[in-house]
Design a protein around this motif. Structure first.
Motif, PDB file in Angstrom:
ATOM      1  N   UNK A  95       8.603  89.301  17.690  1.00 42.81           N
ATOM      2  CA  UNK A  95       7.443  88.577  18.210  1.00 42.81           C
ATOM      3  C   UNK A  95       7.724  88.043  19.604  1.00 42.81           C
ATOM      4  N   UNK A  96       6.643  88.018  20.447  1.00 45.78           N
ATOM      5  CA  UNK A  96       6.777  87.423  21.780  1.00 45.78           C
ATOM      6  C   UNK A  96       6.934  85.915  21.610  1.00 45.78           C
ATOM      7  N   UNK A  97       7.520  85.227  22.626  1.00 44.70           N
ATOM      8  CA  UNK A  97       7.674  83.762  22.515  1.00 44.70           C
ATOM      9  C   UNK A  97       6.334  83.063  22.283  1.00 44.70           C
ATOM     10  N   UNK A  98       5.275  83.556  22.935  1.00 41.90           N
ATOM     11  CA  UNK A  98       3.979  82.901  22.778  1.00 41.90           C
ATOM     12  C   UNK A  98       3.463  83.074  21.347  1.00 41.90           C
ATOM     13  N   UNK A  99       3.602  84.300  20.869  1.00 43.98           N
ATOM     14  CA  UNK A  99       3.169  84.561  19.505  1.00 43.98           C
ATOM     15  C   UNK A  99       3.998  83.757  18.496  1.00 43.98           C
ATOM     16  N   UNK A 100       5.269  83.626  18.782  1.00 45.57           N
ATOM     17  CA  UNK A 100       6.146  82.846  17.909  1.00 45.57           C
ATOM     18  C   UNK A 100       5.670  81.389  17.843  1.00 45.57           C
ATOM     19  N   UNK A 101       5.257  80.836  19.014  1.00 45.45           N
ATOM     20  CA  UNK A 101       4.762  79.452  19.045  1.00 45.45           C
ATOM     21  C   UNK A 101       3.475  79.319  18.234  1.00 45.45           C
ATOM     22  N   UNK A 102       2.573  80.305  18.381  1.00 53.89           N
ATOM     23  CA  UNK A 102       1.320  80.288  17.600  1.00 53.89           C
ATOM     24  C   UNK A 102       1.644  80.272  16.108  1.00 53.89           C
ATOM     25  N   UNK A 103       2.554  81.150  15.738  1.00 49.98           N
ATOM     26  CA  UNK A 103       2.950  81.249  14.329  1.00 49.98           C
ATOM     27  C   UNK A 103       3.538  79.922  13.818  1.00 49.98           C
ATOM     28  N   UNK A 104       4.413  79.341  14.609  1.00 54.84           N
ATOM     29  CA  UNK A 104       5.035  78.066  14.205  1.00 54.84           C
ATOM     30  C   UNK A 104       3.990  76.962  14.077  1.00 54.84           C
ATOM     31  N   UNK A 105       3.028  76.939  15.012  1.00 58.57           N
ATOM     32  CA  UNK A 105       1.992  75.896  14.949  1.00 58.57           C
ATOM     33  C   UNK A 105       1.099  76.084  13.724  1.00 58.57           C
ATOM     34  N   UNK A 106       0.806  77.340  13.396  1.00 53.89           N
ATOM     35  CA  UNK A 106       0.029  77.605  12.167  1.00 53.89           C
ATOM     36  C   UNK A 106       0.810  77.149  10.931  1.00 53.89           C
ATOM     37  N   UNK A 107       2.102  77.416  10.926  1.00 55.70           N
ATOM     38  CA  UNK A 107       2.934  76.998   9.786  1.00 55.70           C
ATOM     39  C   UNK A 107       2.987  75.472   9.688  1.00 55.70           C
ATOM     40  N   UNK A 108       3.168  74.793  10.830  1.00 53.46           N
ATOM     41  CA  UNK A 108       3.204  73.324  10.825  1.00 53.46           C
ATOM     42  C   UNK A 108       1.896  72.749  10.281  1.00 53.46           C
ATOM     43  N   UNK A 109       0.770  73.308  10.779  1.00 53.38           N
ATOM     44  CA  UNK A 109      -0.541  72.799  10.348  1.00 53.38           C
ATOM     45  C   UNK A 109      -0.748  73.066   8.862  1.00 53.38           C
ATOM     46  N   UNK A 110      -0.363  74.257   8.407  1.00 54.92           N
ATOM     47  CA  UNK A 110      -0.547  74.611   7.000  1.00 54.92           C
ATOM     48  C   UNK A 110       0.266  73.691   6.098  1.00 54.92           C
ATOM     49  N   UNK A 111       1.476  73.391   6.506  1.00 58.71           N
ATOM     50  CA  UNK A 111       2.342  72.508   5.711  1.00 58.71           C
ATOM     51  C   UNK A 111       1.623  71.185   5.442  1.00 58.71           C
ATOM     52  N   UNK A 112       1.025  70.614   6.497  1.00 52.29           N
ATOM     53  CA  UNK A 112       0.371  69.313   6.364  1.00 52.29           C
ATOM     54  C   UNK A 112      -0.919  69.400   5.538  1.00 52.29           C
ATOM     55  N   UNK A 113      -1.768  70.373   5.842  1.00 48.34           N
ATOM     56  CA  UNK A 113      -3.059  70.400   5.114  1.00 48.34           C
ATOM     57  C   UNK A 113      -2.881  70.866   3.667  1.00 48.34           C
ATOM     58  N   UNK A 114      -1.954  71.784   3.398  1.00 50.12           N
ATOM     59  CA  UNK A 114      -1.678  72.199   2.012  1.00 50.12           C
ATOM     60  C   UNK A 114      -1.187  70.999   1.202  1.00 50.12           C
ATOM     61  N   UNK A 115      -0.270  70.238   1.786  1.00 52.82           N
ATOM     62  CA  UNK A 115       0.310  69.109   1.052  1.00 52.82           C
ATOM     63  C   UNK A 115      -0.740  68.032   0.799  1.00 52.82           C
ATOM     64  N   UNK A 116      -1.574  67.761   1.794  1.00 46.92           N
ATOM     65  CA  UNK A 116      -2.578  66.699   1.646  1.00 46.92           C
ATOM     66  C   UNK A 116      -3.667  67.081   0.667  1.00 46.92           C
ATOM     67  N   UNK A 117      -4.219  68.298   0.829  1.00 39.92           N
ATOM     68  CA  UNK A 117      -5.457  68.636   0.126  1.00 39.92           C
ATOM     69  C   UNK A 117      -5.247  69.630  -1.010  1.00 39.92           C
ATOM     70  N   UNK A 118      -4.065  70.209  -1.097  1.00 38.13           N
ATOM     71  CA  UNK A 118      -3.829  71.214  -2.123  1.00 38.13           C
ATOM     72  C   UNK A 118      -4.037  72.609  -1.549  1.00 38.13           C
ATOM     73  N   UNK A 119      -3.271  73.565  -2.047  1.00 42.35           N
ATOM     74  CA  UNK A 119      -3.333  74.922  -1.514  1.00 42.35           C
ATOM     75  C   UNK A 119      -4.612  75.616  -1.956  1.00 42.35           C
ATOM     76  N   UNK A 120      -4.968  75.414  -3.234  1.00 38.36           N
ATOM     77  CA  UNK A 120      -6.094  76.146  -3.804  1.00 38.36           C
ATOM     78  C   UNK A 120      -7.402  75.798  -3.098  1.00 38.36           C
ATOM     79  N   UNK A 121      -7.563  74.505  -2.767  1.00 41.78           N
ATOM     80  CA  UNK A 121      -8.834  74.059  -2.209  1.00 41.78           C
ATOM     81  C   UNK A 121      -8.857  74.113  -0.670  1.00 41.78           C
ATOM     82  N   UNK A 122      -7.742  74.485  -0.049  1.00 46.10           N
ATOM     83  CA  UNK A 122      -7.694  74.547   1.414  1.00 46.10           C
ATOM     84  C   UNK A 122      -8.039  75.952   1.883  1.00 46.10           C
ATOM     85  N   UNK A 123      -9.011  76.050   2.800  1.00 43.49           N
ATOM     86  CA  UNK A 123      -9.394  77.360   3.324  1.00 43.49           C
ATOM     87  C   UNK A 123      -8.531  77.727   4.532  1.00 43.49           C
ATOM     88  N   UNK A 124      -8.512  79.020   4.843  1.00 43.45           N
ATOM     89  CA  UNK A 124      -7.842  79.479   6.057  1.00 43.45           C
ATOM     90  C   UNK A 124      -8.477  78.803   7.282  1.00 43.45           C
TER      91      UNK A 124
END
Lengths: 212, 212
Positions: free
Chosen positions: B10-39
């Motif tokens: 992955x390019x550095x920029x793409x890597x940053x996008x991926x990491x930011x998506x992972x960071x955001x997912x970690x927080x919203x999955x934990x807060x609201x639950x995986x099943x009820x959280x949409x993409x």
């Protein structure tokens, strides 16, 4: 929270209604999940009205706690019956003792598909309690009360055969139940036998039990 | 399922996008639950479009597996760094050895609230995999691969200090992780300290580790 429903003496007819609601809830919770199953769906599966439900349980949470208690009582009774039936000769040799321990531990396993249903329902209620600060204390209290009872039964059994736990009984019970629960979940996930409960428990029992 | 996204360079920029998506997912999955959280909710929290999501992950499940892998790599790296920093003098006495083992085990615990988030997300994905026969094999495979790596690191550590597990490494790792997971869930539920991981692990380490 224990309501008057849980503690009052119930008529035989009311007891049957309650049991049928519990049976129906066990099946629909396991199939569809606790969170997405409505009280209406439980009533429909049991063939009762909402009125019948609410004269037995204050909420879906109370219904779950009643289910959990009932299942735990069945487990404890099976364990007590089994331990009462063991005689000293059966555990006089290391092989005999090992077989006996395996029988005791396997008394916690239900036949399929009930065992799978039970594992799923437990996992879901654990998660609901982890997410809900109001539900957590009762969930924990039920768990601890039942673990204490399992500990008392196991201590008695060990004493009868001149054995003891190598660690505090409470810790031993936690480790045994953790391993049993984790191994059962692996079984539901389709893991190979060496990742299921029996392998973990066999090693753990050897580590946890010693002559007095 | 590993897609081309997971394995390509992955390019550095793409890597940053991926990491930011992972960071955001970690927080919203934990807060609201995986099943009820949409993409969409994950994209919104990360400040990206759905397009950016799908050029990194094929599905919500793939996103979870990437999160799980990332967290597990962090754990393994912390464990390796820690074991590399231990010298033989530190474990020459029983007290020193005990302290060292405690430090090793506590390297798996995150600071709050991240630890709580992680426990919730793990419990939810375990349940989703138990309910979904298609998701179960990859969930199990990831678990087993990481447990095997933890086992290899611990075996090396023990060998350096003239110690060994009293049971098969795979069983020892299962028992240690089962106890750590169960104790962490008790902590999230608000259980008193004696029902949390440290108490279970302390007893288990004494039972599982012995001189060669």
């Amino acid at each position: 929270m224990t309501t008057e429903h849980a503690t009052s003496v119930r008529s035989p007819r009311r007891e049957r209604t309650r049991e049928r609601l519990l049976d129906a809830a066990f099946t629909v919770f396991a199939d569809a999940g606790v969170q997405t199953t409505s009280i209406e769906a439980v009533c429909e599966a049991a063939g009762f009205t909402r009125g019948a439900f609410y004269s037995n349980f204050a909420s879906k949470e109370e219904l779950f706690h009643a289910l959990f208690e009932r299942k735990a009582r069945e487990h404890l009774q099976a364990l007590e019956d089994l331990t009462a039936s063991i005689d000293a000769d059966a555990v006089a040799t290391p092989e005999g003792f090992r077989d006996t321990v395996r029988r005791v531990l396997s008394s916690f396993e239900l036949d399929e598909p009930a065992h799978r249903h039970w594992c799923l329902m437990n996992a879901e209620f654990e998660l609901l309690a982890m997410r809900d600060a109001d539900a957590a204390p009762e969930y924990l209290a039920t768990q601890q009360r039942l673990r204490a009872e399992v500990g008392a039964v196991l201590d008695q059994l060990l004493e009868r055969f001149g054995l003891r736990f190598t660690v505090d009984t409470a810790v031993a019970v936690d480790l045994l139940i953790d391993a049993e629960v984790a191994g059962s979940r692996c079984a539901v996930l389709g893991a190979p036998p060496e990742q299921q409960s029996a392998t973990r428990l066999e090693s753990l029992v050897d580590l946890l039990i010693t002559p007095r």
